[in-house]
Motif scaffolding. Structure first.
Motif, PDB file in Angstrom:
ATOM      1  N   LYS A   1       0.835  -1.213   0.000  1.00 22.05           N
ATOM      2  CA  LYS A   1       0.000   0.000   0.000  1.00 22.05           C
ATOM      3  C   LYS A   1       0.866   1.258   0.000  1.00 22.05           C
TER       4      LYS A   1
ATOM      5  N   ALA B   1      -8.233   2.202   8.306  1.00 23.71           N
ATOM      6  CA  ALA B   1      -7.711   1.121   7.461  1.00 23.71           C
ATOM      7  C   ALA B   1      -8.265  -0.223   7.912  1.00 23.71           C
TER       8      ALA B   1
ATOM      9  N   ASP C   1      -1.489   5.622   7.768  1.00 21.08           N
ATOM     10  CA  ASP C   1      -1.648   4.876   6.525  1.00 21.08           C
ATOM     11  C   ASP C   1      -0.676   5.433   5.493  1.00 21.08           C
ATOM     12  N   SER C   2      -0.760   4.907   4.256  1.00 17.68           N
ATOM     13  CA  SER C   2       0.205   5.308   3.228  1.00 17.68           C
ATOM     14  C   SER C   2       0.099   6.793   2.898  1.00 17.68           C
TER      15      SER C   2
END
Length: 792
Positions: free
Chosen positions: A559, A636, A774-775
């Motif tokens: 990801k 997520a 998260d990414s």
């Protein structure tokens, strides 16, 4: 009194009588008693041997009586004797071999090759099944058990169109001439027998009845039996293994033919001979034949010019299947993140004037690893046959009789110039391209003929020639090449560090020095080099030129990689950690009563995956979750839960256990029953918060994170060339610190506050912390740091 133990079948009793008669010939006054013993294999007749134990099922009870001294010797068909004898026992004697062939018995006399499609053949041996199917792929195989007379009766009753039996058993039972039946004896060239087929082995307690054993033993038969058993042992074979082998002795040595289907489907066969005449020579030959059969095809794979997404699908498949990967430093390190977690990774990289391992050593390494029986991939930059020395490695494998294949790769000779806007052929400029090594060999035939090259109208591409650029340009000019011929040098092509410099034949060397161009680099000489500025297609993006090391689990890296690449970064994937399923005590019990819980809380996305996997393992109906509410650690994790068809009831904006606990705990009361799904290394924060609410709480551990230290040297080698490294967990922080201790480190980006604390605890100085775990949060943290650094 000599008591002989044997199975109760008619054939076993006849074989034992043969041994008894031979003893009495030499010891006429000796009293001999035959003791019939029922074995497990004689009782279970409706299952394949592989399903309940294999060869030992015909010997275990007999061996026990030997050890208990209730019998003195045991008589076996040698092919039934397990590879590992019970402690204290040995094969005391081997009788002369009877016919070792296999026989197809039918009611029609039609040969195996001509049997009609759908004909039913009876056998319980995978070895026989594969060989008869090789003769006639249209027959149907059906399990056949029972003693020889019983099997023949089943054939007569029409249950089978043919059955395969051992010739030795038929002959000893005098059943090779049954009325109404036809016998096709297979040659050893077409149909290899089982190890020891046709031989009788006498098992005893060690150091007992030596004189009796001496009179029974046939030295030739013992030699071939020991060789055939050595063949099976070398293949880690058993009675259930699809192995066939036959050893024979002649005046000038031993001959062995062996076959093996490692995958249980495809047979391979090797025939070899030795001039040695001693039993040890036969054993050595058998082990050699087995080693040849264990060897799998070695793949010499081109990884392309450096970027992971420029390798072929076939190459990627090889990497994912490999047991051993032997690689150099001209591949993208990210490629190895596709390898199995249990694969052996061996670095043999080299650059000009800095060889980690010489080519001859690499050849020996490839051959040595291949001989161990695993699937070996030699992973090389570019294409194996374009100055990759793949030909030398292929010849080394061929010399050892090891099969190999070539998986071509995209060559840097044309892909790197293309990345710099240079087509190596172009109508009106260059109708040909010439690829030349920048290293001249010592032999005359390997010398570069500059006189010929100077006259070429096409493009000249020099690989590995940066250190000799002055000599290359001067020699071309000396032999008549126009000094104004366009030239270009591209360094670190297709990476974030790519540099290009263009000029002419007379000034390109000076420009290279001025721009401090470093290896690896490619030199392009010809009219097409002038097209570089017009055709360059790379566009600047927010993270262009930045190299970011990703150290998390493979699923997490995938990801992060996608997001960062879209912003122009070059990512390097080295998973220093990986998650694995684990099941704590009482997991099944808790999952079986999952409907009793009012809440299920997930500490991570991996917890969601493992929860539903565990439900399937214990066959729990998902409808039991109908009345359950869900709390998750972040967005997520909520997304993963939704993919399984469930909507999270509580999702904190900040993805961490502490935030989840603070907004969720207040909604709970004493009537609630909570199941907390987490990993072995999960933070205890949430559990402690739930304890304070006095609601009934159970927790189950369904996964654990382990460090993967196979790529320590690689990580240390590339780390100084990185701009940022992303740390996504405390375990990753500990691993990274251990791997890079003593090195100058890139800037560290932590995926969240808790990970940042873990980094600091491990002795790592954190530059940026993602606000969102998260990414996208990682990308924003890097961008913010770049902006801040630019303003300083």
């Amino acid at each position: 009194m000599i008591r002989i133990g044997t199975r109760t079948s008619k054939l076993a009793m006849i074989q034992t009588e043969l041994v008894k008669q031979k003893i009495q010939e030499h010891f006429p006054k000796e009293k001999i008693e035959i003791v019939p013993i029922i074995t497990k294999g004689d009782v279970i007749l409706h299952q394949p041997l592989a399903s309940f134990g294999g060869k030992g099922v015909f010997t275990q009870e007999i061996e026990q009586q030997l050890l208990d001294k209730t019998i003195d010797i045991a008589v076996h068909s040698a092919k039934d004797v397990p590879m590992q004898l019970a402690d204290g026992l040995c094969i005391g004697a081997v009788l002369a071999r009877e016919d070792c062939r296999d026989v197809l018995v039918t009611r029609t006399g039609i040969s195996a090759k001509d049997l009609p499609a759908g004909s039913v053949i009876g056998t319980s041996s995978l070895r026989r099944e594969l060989q008869i199917k090789a003769m006639n792929p249209f027959v149907e195989i059906r399990m056949l058990r029972g003693n020889v007379p019983t099997r023949l009766q089943k054939l007569k009753d029409g249950q089978y169109d043919g059955i395969i039996l051992a010739a030795a058993g038929l002959k000893r039972l005098h059943l090779e001439q049954e009325d109404g039946l036809f016998y096709e004896y297979f040659s050893k060239e077409d149909f290899l027998p089982a190890a020891g087929q046709g031989i009788l082995a006498v098992e005893i307690c060690k150091d007992s009845l030596k004189e009796v054993m001496d009179c029974l033993n046939d030295e030739n038969a013992r030699a071939v039996l020991m060789a055939e058993r050595a063949f099976l042992t070398a293949l880690d074979g058993s009675c259930n293994a699809p192995c066939g082998v036959c050893c024979e002795k002649s005046e000038d040595g031993f001959w062995i033919s062996g076959m093996y289907a490692k995958d249980g489907k495809n047979l391979q066969r090797v025939d070899k001979k030795t001039d040695g005449t001693q039993p040890a020579d036969a054993v050595a030959l058998a082990e050699n034949v087995a080693a040849s059969l264990k060897v799998q095809t070695v793949s010499l794979v081109g990884a392309g010019p450096g970027a992971k997404d420029l390798m072929s699908l076939r190459a990627l498949e090889c990497v994912r299947r490999a047991d051993v990967i032997i690689y150099d430093n001209l591949i993208s390190p990210s490629i190895l993140n596709e390898a199995k977690t249990e694969a052996k990774l061996l670095y043999v990289g080299k650059r000009a004037n800095a060889h980690f391992m010489e080519q001859e050593e690499i050849n020996r390494l490839i051959v040595g690893e291949a001989k161990k029986g695993g699937y070996v991939v030699r992973l090389k930059g570019g294409d194996p046959f374009i100055f990759g020395r793949g030909g030398e490695e292929a010849l080394a494998l061929k010399k050892e009789g090891i099969p190999f294949e070539i998986v071509s790769g995209i060559s840097s000779s044309y892909s790197v110039p293309a990345a710099a806007g240079i087509p190596v052929t172009h109508r009106g400029c260059a109708a040909s391209v010439h690829i030349i090594t920048g290293h001249e060999g010592k032999e005359k035939k390997q010398a570069i003929d500059y006189a010929v090259l100077a006259k070429e109208e096409g493009t000249l591409v020099f690989l590995m020639g940066l250190g000799r650029i002055d000599e290359i340009t001067q020699k071309l000019i000396q032999y008549g090449k126009d000094v104004k011929t366009p030239a270009a040098v591209i360094s670190n092509g297709l990476s974030a560090r790519q540099q290009s410099v263009t000029g002419t034949l007379e000034n390109i060397a000076a420009k290279v020095r001025k721009e401090k161009i470093k290896t690896p680099a490619i030199i392009v000489i010809g009219e097409v080099a002038a097209l570089s500025e017009e055709l360059i297609f790379a566009k600047q993006k927010p993270l262009s030129g930045k190299r970011i090391l990703l150290t998390g689990t493979r699923s997490l890296i995938a990801k992060q990689e996608d997001t960062l690449k879209q912003l122009g970064a070059e990512t390097v994937d080295i998973s220093l950690i990986e998650t694995y399923p684990c099941r704590a005590e009482r997991t099944q019990e808790k999952l079986s009563t999952v409907s009793d819980y009012s809440w299920i809380a997930f500490a991570s996305a991996m917890g969601v995956h493992q929860f539903f996997a565990a439900l399937s393992e214990v066959h729990v109906d998902r409808r039991k979750l109908g009345g359950v509410k869900f709390a998750v650690v972040g967005a997520a994790t909520a997304e993963v839960l939704e993919n399984y068809g469930y909507i999270a009831d509580v999702v904190p904006q900040r993805a961490n256990a502490e935030t989840l606990g603070s907004i969720w705990a207040d909604t709970l009361n004493r009537k609630d029953k909570v199941l907390l799904v987490q990993g072995r290394q999960s933070s205890p924060v949430l559990s402690e918060q739930l304890k304070e609410k006095e609601c009934e709480t159970d927790s189950i551990c369904l996964y654990e994170t382990r460090q993967d230290m196979r790529r320590i040297e690689e990580c240390r080698r590339i780390c100084p060339d990185m701009d940022y490294v992303v740390i996504a967990s405390g375990t990753a922080a500990e691993a990274f610190k251990e791997v890079t201790d003593g090195l100058k480190l890139p800037k560290i980006v932590a995926i969240g506050p808790q990970t940042a604390k873990a980094c600091e605890k491990a002795g790592l100085s954190v530059t940026a912390v993602a606000k969102k775990a998260d990414s996208e949060g990682i990308a924003q943290a890097v961008l913010q740091d770049i902006i801040q650094a630019g303003n300083e």
